[in-house]
Structures are given as structure tokens and as C-alpha cells.
Scaffold this motif. Structure first.
Motif, PDB file in Angstrom:
ATOM      1  N   ARG A 267      30.700  30.600  46.506  1.00  0.00           N
ATOM      2  CA  ARG A 267      31.687  30.344  47.556  1.00  0.00           C
ATOM      3  C   ARG A 267      31.999  31.625  48.334  1.00  0.00           C
ATOM      4  N   ALA A 268      32.132  32.728  47.585  1.00  0.00           N
ATOM      5  CA  ALA A 268      32.420  34.007  48.240  1.00  0.00           C
ATOM      6  C   ALA A 268      31.236  34.435  49.113  1.00  0.00           C
ATOM      7  N   MET A 269      30.012  34.101  48.682  1.00  0.00           N
ATOM      8  CA  MET A 269      28.850  34.436  49.500  1.00  0.00           C
ATOM      9  C   MET A 269      28.852  33.611  50.783  1.00  0.00           C
ATOM     10  N   ARG A 270      29.194  32.331  50.660  1.00  0.00           N
ATOM     11  CA  ARG A 270      29.267  31.472  51.856  1.00  0.00           C
ATOM     12  C   ARG A 270      30.338  31.991  52.808  1.00  0.00           C
ATOM     13  N   ALA A 271      31.430  32.533  52.235  1.00  0.00           N
ATOM     14  CA  ALA A 271      32.510  33.053  53.080  1.00  0.00           C
ATOM     15  C   ALA A 271      32.012  34.201  53.947  1.00  0.00           C
ATOM     16  N   ARG A 272      30.908  34.829  53.535  1.00  0.00           N
ATOM     17  CA  ARG A 272      30.336  35.887  54.373  1.00  0.00           C
ATOM     18  C   ARG A 272      29.035  35.399  55.014  1.00  0.00           C
ATOM     19  N   ASN A 273      28.977  34.085  55.266  1.00  0.00           N
ATOM     20  CA  ASN A 273      27.872  33.477  56.013  1.00  0.00           C
ATOM     21  C   ASN A 273      26.518  33.657  55.356  1.00  0.00           C
ATOM     22  N   TYR A 274      26.454  33.473  54.042  1.00  0.00           N
ATOM     23  CA  TYR A 274      25.185  33.619  53.331  1.00  0.00           C
ATOM     24  C   TYR A 274      24.163  32.596  53.819  1.00  0.00           C
ATOM     25  N   ARG A 275      22.974  33.091  54.122  1.00  0.00           N
ATOM     26  CA  ARG A 275      21.848  32.183  54.338  1.00  0.00           C
ATOM     27  C   ARG A 275      20.750  32.585  53.365  1.00  0.00           C
TER      28      ARG A 275
ATOM     29  N   LEU B 211      18.114  37.698  50.306  1.00  0.00           N
ATOM     30  CA  LEU B 211      19.102  38.733  50.054  1.00  0.00           C
ATOM     31  C   LEU B 211      18.544  40.125  50.264  1.00  0.00           C
TER      32      LEU B 211
END
Lengths: 276, 254
Positions: free
Chosen positions: B208-216, B219
């Protein structure tokens, strides 16, 4: 101008537990807002709606006037930066620099711009020179600041922090306060979810109290003067207010809430005594 | 996992090599080593890796400790001399040790030792981050690279959680004892179950925290460093050593 507007948002978790019921609130741009409430009042769930990590089941969320639709909204993630409670959930990369670079890289910025932002963000949280350190060997407070730097690197206008002071030692709290004050001076909108009323009275200019998934009361920090209201919201009175409760005769027009106000009052009383 | 990057910070010719070249050449060397059949060729290969470890100034004690970690897995090898048919070399009552079995066991032990030395040489001269980036840039699937990365990153977090739970159990009078006692077994099972649930919840929060920084996707970006003369010399040298080993082992390079 409202930075965030939440209109009639309801949300229930997949098991049916309602977390938010008809929540409506407005966060003015540039404000320092404390979202108060006991555990389970819906604070974290509300925060997750503010940058599209959860989509409202009913109602709507507007950020800078634009509706937030849900998971596919990448613009909202660049406008609303989210700092989670546990930095170990957020700081996942092998080095500090890589972690701070994560957001900017996902924004598709050029490598030079990414490097520039990493440097600038680390400097703002006082972690210059930490670029190549592995996060798991940093202290808790340092990891927290890495998490904040990683969000600042995306250049958000609004910063949302979930229980930022939790588990920090006194020095860590002071440093975090200084960072928040600096961001506020840059006229960023800051939202902090907490159950620490002492922090709320000292820091915020706007208070939203949640209770059982509803907005129970919102207004300036002076709402935290109301002992009855706080008891109903399962919150404690601010320490300073507790000290002066029952000594209303000593107070001038109103009793102090913050340490600063209390000291002013005591100083004036002392001067009067000396004159006599 | 504090032992991981213990000696990777040194400044030697081996440490300075581009991780991508180190990874590919050492893997090629590894494949050749585990296919060698003659003890002589294996001894030569071992000598070459020891030379690399010496150049990289990796302490002998550290290398030996890494070798010892593999000792439990060699147990099965001691059965080979008994179970391989052939000319008897020694007799223990009904059991006999064959010459063929002895030489096979020797080759297997030497292969294992040499392979471990190669991986030690790679991991003790390359910081893990660089190694992961190198893996990603030579085409190792992202999922696998991320798996290794997250294992290393969260090992200390999870082991700290487990240690805390164990301390909490102890502080309420529980002394871990025999797994044969039902109550001890239950306490242990609950601890393991709880550790799994916590790890799963942690995984969800991290994502969730990764998605909060627009993870696609993706890496790890390839390192910007470019290969120089050192890298090409190293690769040529590795190729020569491999040819030499195959000549000694098979009488022809292929």
C-alpha cells in the motif's frame, strides 16, 4: 481555497465493519489540521481515502477541486504525500537514496532531476550524507525521516501523516516538529492523524474530531477546551487545561491551553504579586 | 543478515569490477566447476578461486566459516563410498567401501567446496544492492530480484518481531523446552502462525505504501557505470581459465 474536501464519504471494510459513515469535512489550503479520535474512530481509513488508496463506497473526495476516483489516479499521489505510521512499511529499498528516489522515478522524471530531488529532500529532513546507508541499520527516528524525505521528493502540496510522533524518542519528536514547522512555513497543507491532544493544541490551527466513523466536531483548537466533548469522544483533556481546571478565577478572559499560554498567564500573575 | 555485506566495502581490484561482469563471469565459472570430473582440474579451479579471494583480501576465517555452513548438507556424501558398486577398498563387516565410490565422493566434495568458494568470492566482494541491480540488468526476472531484495530488507524486521514475541512468552513464565510436550508444541505453533500472519499484514502495508508513491513495474534500474579495460581483461582471463580447466579435465576445451 480548500485543499481537500470530503463530501458524505462512507466506507465499510470487506467483512462489513463500517469504518466511515457520511464523513464530510473541508481542509483549508495551508492549514495545519489535526484529525483526532481514539483507535478505531476511522482516522487511518479516512487518510487512505485522501490519496486514492481507498475509493469511497459512497460520497466523494476532492483534492484541489478535482475529484479523486481511486487507484488509477496518479496525479493525486503527487499532490497528496502520505507518511505511514511505521517507517518499516514505507522505507523498503536497500539504500536511503534509492528509497527517496522511488517516488520521483515512478513519476517518470529524468535521472538528473531525480538525483536533484533526492539531495534536496534529504537535506530538508537533516539526513545529508545518508545516501548510501541501508535503512535497516538506521534508528527508528532516522527511518521516519527517510520516509518523509521519500514523500517530499514527489513535491506534494499536501502532506498527510498518520501518528507521526508514535514511538519517537524526545529528540526525534523535536526534529519532526521542526520539519513540520518548516513545511508549514512553506505554506504546505499538513494533516496529522493522532490521539495526542497535547500535540494537537500545541501544533494545529484546525481540529477534526472523529468518533465511531463520523465527524464528531471540527473547528479551531479551542474546541479541545470542552471537557464534556472530549469525554464523549474518548479523548483526554490537554495537560495544561487539566492543570487549570477548577482555577478559572486565576484565568483572565479564558484559561490557557498550551504551555506557552500557561507561562504567559503565570508570568502576569507573578508580576501582579510583585507589584503588590 | 549483518554478515552479508561484511567485507564488500574494501577497495581491491576484485571489489572494483563492474558487478554485472563479476556476476556473469563467476556464474559461467560456477557452471564449469560443477561439471568437472577430475580431482586435478577441481584442485586447479579451487586454487584459482583462492587466488581471487586472496587478491580481494577476504579473511581466511570468514571463508572457512562460510564453508562450514554447508557441512550439514554434506552428510549424504559419506554414504556414497558404501553404496557405489565397484572394487572393494575396505571392508566393515557386511559393508564395503569401493574405490569408485571414494573417488566419486571426493569429486562431489571438491565440486561443492569450489562452488561455495565461487559464491563466497562473488557475494563478499559485491554489495548486495549492486548484485541485485546487476541481476536485474542481465535479465534475471524482476520478481526473483525483488524476492531476494525483500527477503534481505525485512529479515531483520521479522526476526525482531519474533524475538519480541518470544520474550513476551518467556516473561509469562514459558520456558521453551521439548517439542514433544503438547503445550510447548502448541506455544511454538502459535508463535509461528502469528509470525506468518504478521508477515502477511506487513506485506499488505508495504504494498500500500508503495502504491502511495505511484509504484508501477521495475524497481531496479541498471547501474550507470560503464565497463572499462579492467572488466574486459577480467572476462578474458576468466575465459582462459575456463578453457584451461576443460583441457585439464577433458583433454579438449569442449
Amino acid at each position: 481555497m480548500m485543499a481537500i474536501e470530503v463530501k458524505g464519504v462512507s466506507y465499510a471494510y470487506p467483512d462489513g465493519t463500517p469504518a466511515l459513515r457520511e464523513v464530510s469535512l473541508s481542509i483549508p489550503a495551508g492549514s495545519r489540521t489535526a484529525i483526532l479520535g481514539p483507535n478505531g474512530a476511522g482516522k487511518s481509513t479516512l487518510l487512505l481515502h485522501l490519496n486514492g488508496l481507498l475509493a469511497p463506497q459512497r460520497g466523494q473526495v476532492f483534492v484541489a477541486g478535482r475529484p479523486v476516483l481511486g487507484d488509477e489516479d496518479t496525479w493525486v499521489r503527487e499532490t497528496v504525500g502520505m507518511v505511514f505510521q511505521d517507517p518499516d512499511d514505507q522505507v523498503f529499498s536497500a539504500t536511503v537514496a534509492e528509497d527517496v528516489a522511488f517516488g520521483p522515478q515512478n513519476m517518470g522524471l529524468s535521472p538528473e532531476e531525480v538525483v536533484r530531488r533526492v539531495k534536496a529532500s534529504l537535506a530538508r529532513v537533516g539526513l545529508r550524507g545518508y545516501e548510501e546507508r541501508p535503512p535497516h541499520r538506521l534508528s527508528y527516528g532516522e527511518r521516519k525521516r527517510v520516509a518523509i524525505a521519500g514523500v517530499l521528493a514527489m513535491g506534494p502540496d499536501i502532506l498527510v501523516l498518520d501518528e507521526p510522533m508514535a514511538y519517537l524518542d524526545p529528540e526525534g519528536r523535536l526534529r519532526l516538529r521542526a520539519i513540520l514547522d518548516e513545511l508549514s512555513a512553506e505554506s504546505k497543507t499538513l494533516l496529522v492523524a493522532t490521539h495526542d491532544v497535547d500535540f494537537a493544541v500545541e501544533w494545529s490551527d484546525h481540529v477534526v474530531i472523529l468518533r465511531g466513523g463520523r465527524v464528531f466536531r471540527s473547528g479551531g483548537p479551542e474546541v479541545l477546551r470542552d471537557a464534556e466533548l472530549l469525554r464523549e469522544a474518548s479523548l483526554t483533556m490537554p495537560t495544561v487545561a487539566r492543570v487549570f481546571a477548577g482555577f478559572e478565577g486565576l484565568c483572565r478572559d479564558r484559561c490557557p491551553l498550551t504551555v506557552g499560554e500557561a507561562r504567559e498567564l503565570l508570568a502576569s500573575i507573578q508580576t501582579e504579586l510583585e507589584v503588590e | 543478515m549483518q554478515f552479508l555485506d561484511l567485507h564488500t566495502g574494501r577497495d581491491t581490484p576484485v571489489h572494483r569490477l563492474d558487478p554485472r561482469f563479476k556476476l556473469v563471469t563467476m556464474l559461467a565459472f560456477l557452471v564449469v566447476v560443477v561439471n568437472l570430473r577430475q580431482p586435478g582440474a577441481l584442485a586447479l579451479a579451487t586454487a584459482v578461486i583462492c587466488l581471487v579471494l586472496f587478491t580481494a583480501r577476504i579473511p581466511v576465517r570468514y571463508v572457512l566459516a562460510r564453508l562450514l555452513m554447508a557441512l550439514p548438507f554434506t552428510g549424504i556424501l559419506f554414504l556414497i563410498p558404501f553404496t557405489t558398486p565397484g572394487h572393494a577398498a575396505l571392508k566393515f563387516g557386511p559393508a564395503s567401501v569401493s574405490y569408485e565410490g571414494l573417488s566419486l565422493a571426493l569429486v562431489l566434495v571438491m565440486r561443492l567446496g569450489a562452488a561455495l568458494l565461487v559464491t563466497t568470492a562473488l557475494t563478499s566482494t559485491t554489495p548486495l544492492t549492486d548484485l541485485l541491480r546487476a541481476m536485474a540488468s542481465v535479465g534475471v526476472p524482476t520478481v526473483f530480484v525483488q524476492l531476494v531484495h525483500f527477503t534481505v530488507r525485512y529479515f531483520s524486521v521479522l526476526s525482531e518481531e519474533i524475538a519480541t514475541m518470544r520474550r513476551a512468552q518467556r516473561s509469562r513464565g514459558y520456558e521453551p523446552g521439548s517439542v514433544l510436550r503438547p503445550d510447548h508444541l502448541r506455544a511454538m505453533a502459535q508463535l509461528i502462525g502469528m509470525a506468518f500472519i504478521r508477515a502477511m499484514e506487513r506485506g499488505e502495508r508495504v504494498y500500500r505504501a508503495m502504491r502511495a508513491r505511484n509504484y508501477r513495474e521495475g524497481l531496479f534500474r541498471p547501474p550507470s557505470r560503464r565497463a572499462g579495460a579492467g572488466e574486459y581483461a577480467w572476462t578474458a582471463l576468466t575465459g582462459l581459465v575456463i578453457c584451461l580447466l576443460l583441457l585439464v579435465d577433458r583433454g579438449s576445451p569442449l
